[in-house]
Design an enzyme around this catalytic site. Structure first.
Site, PDB file in Angstrom:
ATOM      1  CB  CYS A  92      -1.271   7.700   1.451  1.00 23.00           C
ATOM      2  SG  CYS A  92      -2.627   6.651   2.027  1.00 23.00           S
TER       3      CYS A  92
ATOM      4  CD  GLU B 147      -2.888  -1.152   0.106  1.00 19.71           C
ATOM      5  OE1 GLU B 147      -3.086  -0.067  -0.491  1.00 19.71           O
ATOM      6  OE2 GLU B 147      -3.481  -2.200  -0.190  1.00 19.71           O
TER       7      GLU B 147
END
Length: 494
Positions: A269, A235
């Protein structure tokens, strides 16, 4: 209870270098891994009752230490209680509730369609745990990005080593000292430390690795995993585009963009890393963004209790260097002692500017001018595939066109990262922004091996005679027919 593993005394190194003790190569985590693997091999984690007990214990950890967690996040990042509660604690609790309510269903064997040759057999997919998993979490959401993968790993029946980020040092301490009181010490362990410890960990063979962090470190983790052919979820991050159409309500757009760009001081993010819009729309957006920032954080955001701080001096200095790109149209103030940076908007930004070369991870929003939707789509598609992509327009056709003509891990139309609150949606990157996905049942699936199974009767051998040599054209035709055709009703015999 889970056990905290102390840092080994190691020579300075970085991810990808060897960790040594007393000048000799060593594996300080061999004992921990053996303990967890022995527990897994014993079948301890497989029963639903064990998994439920550990998930309930994880829920108690969140409930009984809520104030400590909020205080710790405030200490590390100046994170407002509302942001910390919603993005860290509540989302973790929701994941646990979903897993507890659905675990028995998730664990059930999944029956599959059969052909004529196997109609008397039992064919199914069994969801099995991989074994000993490693979860490496980042610092920006140090609890959420550690515990949400853990929920799925527990639900799937794995043993787990957790590696929290050393950068969010106070949360690392809480996780290492408090969480082990709640989890089974034979099945779960926590490793603290920085690159040296991570390097030593990655030299070991795991059955699954789940990493959240930068693309640079993701490559290192993937290289380490490849040595053992370990399956992995990455991720990662990237530069998330946000297209704003001329046909929009500038204040609505400004409110939504400002909230999810400056949430957690921009250290998210999935936050938009830059806006794409025409120069005309930019001129309408700038005063609207100013109004939104003033409404959210007051005339002096530095004294607002609702704006967080940059995690470290290193990241603060990096962000300060990015302020030289383009021209500051809003904000731009900073205070090194407090690691404070004002919500900032940059205009006149060029594609070659430093702020467009790396993920910002801070409260800075560059605006890049494009003259049309086609130009915006071309700009997006010539870059790496982002983790998230956003489009704002009063015209649903425009939003759908951006969705159809681009690629990204996730997509938001006319809003920011609210999709993160939906456990019914997978979350993950694509290309440079990552591989694999999770959240809700998707996390359970990520940490589960789908084992294909066929059970046949030891009797009725005469049925098998067709497949044995010597072969004949007649047998060939019958075998092809049996394998290629299916019945519309189930039948199984064991």
């Amino acid at each position: 209870m889970a056990r905290k593993v102390k840092r080994p005394t190691a020579n300075p190194g970085s991810l990808g270098t060897a960790c040594q003790l007393d000048g000799k190569p060593a594996n300080p985590y061999a004992g921990t891994l053996k303990r967890l693997r022995d527990a897994f091999d014993s079948g301890r984690t497989r029963p639903a009752e064990f998994r439920i007990a550990q998930l309930q214990a994880l829920s108690r950890f969140l409930k009984e230490n809520r104030k400590l967690i909020l205080d710790t996040l405030k200490k590390d990042m100046g994170k407002p209680a509302v942001e910390a509660d919603v993005s860290e604690i509540v989302l973790c609790e929701s994941e646990i509730k979903l897993a507890l309510n659905n675990l028995h269903t998730w664990m059930k064997d999944e029956k599959v369609e059969k052909n004529l040759a196997t109609q008397l057999d039992s064919a199914f997919i069994r969801k099995e745990p991989y074994g000993v998993a490693l979860i490496i979490a980042p610092w920006n959401y140090p609890l959420n990005l550690l515990l949400v993968p853990l929920v799925g790993a527990i639900a799937a029946g794995n043993c787990v080593i957790l590696k929290p980020s050393e950068i969010s040092k106070n949360m690392e301490k809480v996780v290492a000292e408090v969480l082990p009181r709640y989890l089974d010490k034979n099945c779960f362990a926590i490793v603290v430390g920085g690159p040296q410890e991570a390097t030593a960990l990655l030299k070991n063979k795991f059955d699954y690795i789940f990493f959240t962090g930068s693309s640079r470190v993701g490559r290192i983790v993937m290289t380490a995993a490849s040595k053992h052919l370990t399956p992995i979820t990455l991720e990662l991050g990237g530069k998330n585009p946000c297209y704003v159409d001329d046909d929009c309500d500038p204040q609505n757009v400004a409110n939504r963009v400002a909230w999810f760009r400056f949430f957690n001081a921009g250290q998210t993010c999935v936050a938009p890393d830059f806006l794409l819009c025409s120069r005309e729309t930019q001129e309408r957006l700038l005063p609207a963004l100013q109004r939104a920032v003033t409404q959210f954080y007051g005339k002096d955001p530095q004294h607002s209790p609702d704006l967080g701080r940059i995690i470290s001096e290193k990241h603060f200095h990096r962000l300060r260097g990015l302020l030289g790109s383009g021209r500051v149209a809003l904000g731009g103030q900073w205070d090194e002692q407090e690691r404070y940076m004002a919500p900032t908007v940059l205009v006149g930004v060029q594609e070659t500017d430093p702020v467009m070369q790396e993920e910002i991870f801070g409260p800075i929003l560059p605006i890049v001018n494009v003259q049309s939707l086609d130009e915006a789509v071309a700009f997006i598609n010539k870059r790496e595939k982002p983790l998230a992509l956003y489009a704002f327009s009063n015209n649903a056709k425009v939003v759908n066109e951006v969705l159809e003509r681009t690629h990204s891990g996730n997509f938001g139309g006319n809003d920011g990262f609210m999709y993160m609150t939906l456990m019914s949606l997978p979350f993950g990157g694509v290309g440079l922004s990552g591989m694999g996905d999770y959240h809700g049942k998707f996390t359970f699936d990520t940490f589960s091996q789908r084992r294909g199974c066929l059970l046949r009767s030891p009797r009725l051998e005469m049925i098998n005679q067709l497949r044995y040599p010597p072969y004949s054209p007649r047998h060939q035709r019958l075998l092809v027919w049996l394998v290629d055709h299916k019945l519309g009703f189930p039948c199984s015999i064991l």
